[in-house]
Design a protein around this motif. Structure first.
Motif, PDB file in Angstrom:
ATOM      1  N   VAL A 182       0.780  -1.239  -0.047  1.00 51.60           N
ATOM      2  CA  VAL A 182       0.085   0.012  -0.146  1.00 51.60           C
ATOM      3  C   VAL A 182       0.843   1.146  -0.027  1.00 51.60           C
ATOM      4  CG1 VAL A 182      -0.302   0.309   2.281  1.00 51.60           C
ATOM      5  CG2 VAL A 182      -2.009   1.025   0.890  1.00 51.60           C
ATOM      6  N   ASP A 183       2.061   1.198   0.348  1.00 54.69           N
ATOM      7  CA  ASP A 183       2.805   2.121   0.318  1.00 54.69           C
ATOM      8  C   ASP A 183       3.269   2.943  -0.852  1.00 54.69           C
ATOM      9  OD1 ASP A 183       3.128   2.511   3.125  1.00 54.69           O
ATOM     10  OD2 ASP A 183       5.106   1.560   3.323  1.00 54.69           O
ATOM     11  N   ASN A 184       3.055   2.125  -1.977  1.00 54.54           N
ATOM     12  CA  ASN A 184       3.209   2.746  -3.361  1.00 54.54           C
ATOM     13  C   ASN A 184       2.050   3.649  -3.793  1.00 54.54           C
ATOM     14  OD1 ASN A 184       5.443   1.070  -4.390  1.00 54.54           O
ATOM     15  ND2 ASN A 184       4.261  -0.768  -4.145  1.00 54.54           N
ATOM     16  N   LEU A 185       1.233   3.842  -2.851  1.00 59.81           N
ATOM     17  CA  LEU A 185       0.286   4.888  -3.057  1.00 59.81           C
ATOM     18  C   LEU A 185       1.169   6.322  -3.011  1.00 59.81           C
ATOM     19  CD1 LEU A 185      -2.881   3.731  -1.085  1.00 59.81           C
ATOM     20  CD2 LEU A 185      -2.726   4.265  -3.651  1.00 59.81           C
ATOM     21  N   ASP A 186       2.150   6.387  -2.333  1.00 64.56           N
ATOM     22  CA  ASP A 186       2.934   7.422  -2.205  1.00 64.56           C
ATOM     23  C   ASP A 186       3.297   7.981  -3.605  1.00 64.56           C
ATOM     24  OD1 ASP A 186       3.940   9.303  -0.112  1.00 64.56           O
ATOM     25  OD2 ASP A 186       5.881   8.658  -0.956  1.00 64.56           O
ATOM     26  N   TYR A 187       3.501   7.188  -4.432  1.00 63.68           N
ATOM     27  CA  TYR A 187       3.822   7.548  -5.901  1.00 63.68           C
ATOM     28  C   TYR A 187       2.655   8.130  -6.700  1.00 63.68           C
ATOM     29  CZ  TYR A 187       8.406   4.816  -5.060  1.00 63.68           C
ATOM     30  OH  TYR A 187       9.449   4.529  -4.680  1.00 63.68           O
ATOM     31  N   VAL A 188       1.638   7.560  -6.400  1.00 58.38           N
ATOM     32  CA  VAL A 188       0.239   7.735  -6.998  1.00 58.38           C
ATOM     33  C   VAL A 188      -0.193   9.191  -6.863  1.00 58.38           C
ATOM     34  CG1 VAL A 188      -2.302   7.312  -7.306  1.00 58.38           C
ATOM     35  CG2 VAL A 188      -0.477   5.377  -6.956  1.00 58.38           C
ATOM     36  N   TRP A 189      -0.382   9.398  -5.314  1.00 56.25           N
ATOM     37  CA  TRP A 189      -0.852  10.767  -5.247  1.00 56.25           C
ATOM     38  C   TRP A 189       0.027  11.902  -5.633  1.00 56.25           C
ATOM     39  CZ3 TRP A 189       1.495  14.645  -2.082  1.00 56.25           C
ATOM     40  CH2 TRP A 189       2.659  14.165  -1.307  1.00 56.25           C
ATOM     41  N   ARG A 190       1.434  11.755  -5.644  1.00 60.47           N
ATOM     42  CA  ARG A 190       2.257  12.737  -6.067  1.00 60.47           C
ATOM     43  C   ARG A 190       2.351  12.936  -7.483  1.00 60.47           C
ATOM     44  NH1 ARG A 190       6.346  13.971  -2.200  1.00 60.47           N
ATOM     45  NH2 ARG A 190       6.314  12.529  -0.257  1.00 60.47           N
ATOM     46  N   ILE A 191       1.954  12.199  -8.233  1.00 60.51           N
ATOM     47  CA  ILE A 191       1.794  12.005  -9.699  1.00 60.51           C
ATOM     48  C   ILE A 191       0.652  12.720  -9.877  1.00 60.51           C
ATOM     49  CG2 ILE A 191       1.440  10.672 -11.744  1.00 60.51           C
ATOM     50  CD1 ILE A 191       3.262   8.628 -10.964  1.00 60.51           C
ATOM     51  N   CYS A 192      -0.368  12.340  -9.384  1.00 62.84           N
ATOM     52  CA  CYS A 192      -1.789  13.083  -9.404  1.00 62.84           C
ATOM     53  C   CYS A 192      -1.783  14.589  -9.106  1.00 62.84           C
ATOM     54  CB  CYS A 192      -2.806  12.378  -8.627  1.00 62.84           C
ATOM     55  SG  CYS A 192      -3.172  10.542  -9.202  1.00 62.84           S
ATOM     56  N   VAL A 193      -0.814  14.938  -8.147  1.00 61.32           N
ATOM     57  CA  VAL A 193      -0.987  16.311  -7.996  1.00 61.32           C
ATOM     58  C   VAL A 193       0.020  16.883  -8.904  1.00 61.32           C
ATOM     59  CG1 VAL A 193       0.021  17.933  -6.225  1.00 61.32           C
ATOM     60  CG2 VAL A 193      -1.239  16.059  -5.363  1.00 61.32           C
ATOM     61  N   GLY A 194       1.128  16.339  -9.356  1.00 64.03           N
ATOM     62  CA  GLY A 194       2.069  17.008 -10.139  1.00 64.03           C
ATOM     63  C   GLY A 194       1.597  17.289 -11.615  1.00 64.03           C
ATOM     64  N   VAL A 195       0.794  16.575 -12.113  1.00 65.30           N
ATOM     65  CA  VAL A 195       0.051  16.640 -13.390  1.00 65.30           C
ATOM     66  C   VAL A 195      -0.619  18.137 -13.478  1.00 65.30           C
ATOM     67  CG1 VAL A 195      -1.716  15.944 -15.017  1.00 65.30           C
ATOM     68  CG2 VAL A 195      -0.229  14.288 -13.936  1.00 65.30           C
ATOM     69  N   GLY A 196      -0.902  18.532 -12.547  1.00 65.15           N
ATOM     70  CA  GLY A 196      -1.684  19.910 -12.486  1.00 65.15           C
ATOM     71  C   GLY A 196      -0.711  20.999 -12.677  1.00 65.15           C
ATOM     72  N   CYS A 197       0.732  20.900 -12.722  1.00 68.66           N
ATOM     73  CA  CYS A 197       1.758  21.964 -13.352  1.00 68.66           C
ATOM     74  C   CYS A 197       1.465  21.887 -14.984  1.00 68.66           C
ATOM     75  CB  CYS A 197       3.033  21.531 -13.094  1.00 68.66           C
ATOM     76  SG  CYS A 197       3.596  21.814 -11.364  1.00 68.66           S
ATOM     77  N   ILE A 198       1.241  20.656 -15.661  1.00 67.74           N
ATOM     78  CA  ILE A 198       1.324  20.931 -17.049  1.00 67.74           C
ATOM     79  C   ILE A 198       0.309  22.091 -17.766  1.00 67.74           C
ATOM     80  CG2 ILE A 198       0.924  19.340 -19.193  1.00 67.74           C
ATOM     81  CD1 ILE A 198       1.625  16.874 -17.370  1.00 67.74           C
ATOM     82  N   PRO A 199      -0.853  21.960 -17.577  1.00 70.02           N
ATOM     83  CA  PRO A 199      -1.686  23.065 -18.300  1.00 70.02           C
ATOM     84  C   PRO A 199      -1.168  24.544 -17.659  1.00 70.02           C
ATOM     85  CG  PRO A 199      -3.204  21.975 -16.521  1.00 70.02           C
ATOM     86  CD  PRO A 199      -1.742  21.256 -16.779  1.00 70.02           C
ATOM     87  N   ALA A 200      -0.791  24.772 -16.563  1.00 72.05           N
ATOM     88  CA  ALA A 200      -0.247  26.041 -16.156  1.00 72.05           C
ATOM     89  C   ALA A 200       0.919  26.384 -16.851  1.00 72.05           C
ATOM     90  CB  ALA A 200      -0.182  26.053 -14.454  1.00 72.05           C
TER      91      ALA A 200
END
Length: 537
Positions: free
Chosen positions: A221-239
């Motif tokens: 379950v600790d691999n969710l640490d990668y998941v949430w970071r990727i989900c948040v980081g994608v927000g940089c792309i359109p900006a």
């Protein structure tokens, strides 16, 4: 002065208005450079550029705001194993609500700066803050102490919120001041509708990343640490993709003329947007520079703001735009940032495994977004110029009052009929957006004069954020009354409270004027006449 500023063209500007409005138009301060802007009804490149520039910002804003609703359960599973993945309500409230605190600050600060220094000098700074905040949220240090991660994430979401808040008054005024009377509401609604797309894409991205990490999550379950970071980081792309467009956006012609008294700059800006020819003369250019210098020497934004809102007729409108936004956001953010709990009540819990629970909750968010959230925005886009702002707002608040009352009164019965529960909840999301969530953004960008428009919009939006903060920090505490942590036993009664709040929003809508079909100049002049009439009475 340019040819557009000649006396013959001043008469032509008056003639551009319908016959029944020419008498009012003739009393307006000459805004000759704006005649071509009002006549421009086609979708040219500059209009598309404005929509992309402002709309992408709102897409990013919504994505960054609502992604927290999807990643909080992941943070719980990774950093709060000792409590079964349940983050304490106070900590969760701070994590979700800190962006709202930042947004409130950004709305007030950027609204003020936008009026005091101009749209061109400020527009783009808020997007830089969004990029910084989003990147730092995704990169907060990871260690065994979950509280440290949450604290850093909470801080950077505050910074992110400042940038998001700045986008509200800046994008609203920029879009409003570049639009003609006949399509201003529609263009502003399109900009705001990107919030729905951003909300939807937050769910889509989360589903994609979860699918990619399915095996890894099931094994650890600790691999969710990668998941949430990727989900948040994608927000940089359109900006990042639109920062250049914001920094190179020309000054609003209405700000150039109304505040800076720079007719030449206004003419040049309109010419750029409409491909209208502008003729300049050296002598008139020198006179224009003198007028600009004189206007700059006399300008005092604080004095102008106090002077304008010292009149009750003007203050009443600000109270109307602020109170309706405040009341709306109590319910809107109370539901939107805690939608997972409502979805769990509908049966979107999954089979008990961590992966399935996250997948089902995210899928539920996407379902509600596709069926209610996004369509609601686009109904407003297509109907706002036909129905008007107040009519849509009245309808939205009225329907939300009824729907929340039904959800509250029949909550436990509806849990046994999941399709009906989903349908009613989706309708509520629909009427949020085909209703006050859009109109409370549009109206403050229209009803105030140019010299105070961004500040007044920022105050109205910040009032909304006060409602959002109130809902965010109190939702979990109030919802857990009478039950164990995480049960949200008081949720039915809380939905009943939201029904009452929406009813108050309906009543406060009487304070705002209708602006359908009116140019910004006509709206300002009507406000002056109303205030003068009230004063003489």
């Amino acid at each position: 002065m340019s040819a557009a500023g000649s006396p013959s063209n001043e008469k032509a500007l008056v003639a551009d208005f319908p016959e029944d409005k020419q008498e009012d138009a003739a009393t307006l301060k000459p805004k000759v450079a704006l005649a071509a802007l009002e006549d421009e009804q086609s979708w040219n490149w500059f209009t598309i550029r404005t929509l992309i520039t402002s709309g992408t910002g709102f897409f990013t804003d919504a994505y960054d705001v609502f992604i927290i609703n999807l990643i909080v359960p992941m943070l719980g599973y990774v950093y709060y194993k000792e409590t079964g993945g349940h983050i304490p309500s106070g900590t969760e409230g701070a994590l979700k609500g800190m962006a709202s605190f930042g947004t409130l600050v950004g709305q007030l600060v950027f609204g003020y700066l936008g009026d005091a220094y101009g749209r061109q000098k400020i527009y783009g700074m808020e997007l830089m803050i969004i990029i910084l905040g989003t990147f730092c949220c995704a990169m907060v240090g990871s260690n065994a102490k979950g509280s440290t991660v949450i604290e850093y994430l909470t801080f950077w979401r505050f910074i992110l919120g400042v940038g998001i808040g700045g986008d509200y008054p800046m994008s609203a005024t920029v879009t409003s001041e570049w639009a003609s009377a006949g399509r201003r509401g529609q263009l502003m609604s399109i900009i705001f509708s990107m919030q729905g797309i951003g909300n939807m894409m937050a769910s889509v991205v989360t589903l994609i990343v979860l699918a990619c990490f399915k095996t890894a999550i099931i094994s650890d379950v600790d691999n969710l640490d990668y998941v949430w970071r990727i989900c948040v980081g994608v927000g940089c792309i359109p900006a990042v993709s639109t920062i250049y467009l914001r920094l190179t956006m020309p000054e609003s012609p209405r700000y150039a003329m109304d505040v800076e008294n720079d007719v030449e700059k206004a003419n040049a800006a309109v010419a750029r947007a409409t491909s209208t020819d502008v003729e300049d003369s050296t002598a008139d250019a020198a006179a224009n520079q003198t007028a600009v210098a004189d206007a700059k020497a006399k300008r005092n934004h604080n004095r102008d703001f106090i002077e304008y809102f010292s009149r009750w007729e003007n203050l009443k409108v600000l109270i109307g735009t602020s109170s309706t936004w405040f009341l709306l956001d109590i319910a809107f953010y109370g539901i939107s940032l805690n939608q997972g709990y409502v979805l769990n009540s509908m049966g979107f819990k999954g089979d008990g495994t961590v992966y399935d629970s996250l997948w089902r909750t995210t899928l539920g968010n996407l379902t509600v977004s596709l069926l209610g959230f996004v369509p609601g925005y686009w109904f407003t886009v297509f109907l706002i110029e036909k129905m008007g702002r107040k009519r849509i707002q009245f309808m939205g608040f009225g329907m939300l009052t009824i729907l929340f009352a039904i959800l509250s009164a029949a909550f436990h019965q509806l849990q046994k009929i999941v399709p009906l529960f989903v349908a009613i909840f989706t309708l509520a999301q629909f009427f949020f957006n085909f209703g006050p969530n859009t109109t409370t953004f549009v109206v403050p960008g229209e009803v105030f004069p140019t010299r105070v428009r961004a500040t007044a919009h920022g105050i109205s939006a910040a009032s909304g954020k006060l409602g959002a903060i109130l809902a965010t920090f109190l939702f979990n505490k109030v919802a857990e009354i009478g039950g164990a942590p995480g049960e949200h036993a008081f949720l039915p009664q809380l939905l009943g409270i939201f029904a009452g709040v929406m009813g108050l929003g309906f009543l406060c809508t009487f304070l705002i004027p209708e602006t359908k079909g009116m140019s910004l100049e006509e709206i300002e002049q009507r406000g002056i006449k109303t205030a003068d009439a009230a004063e003489s009475a």
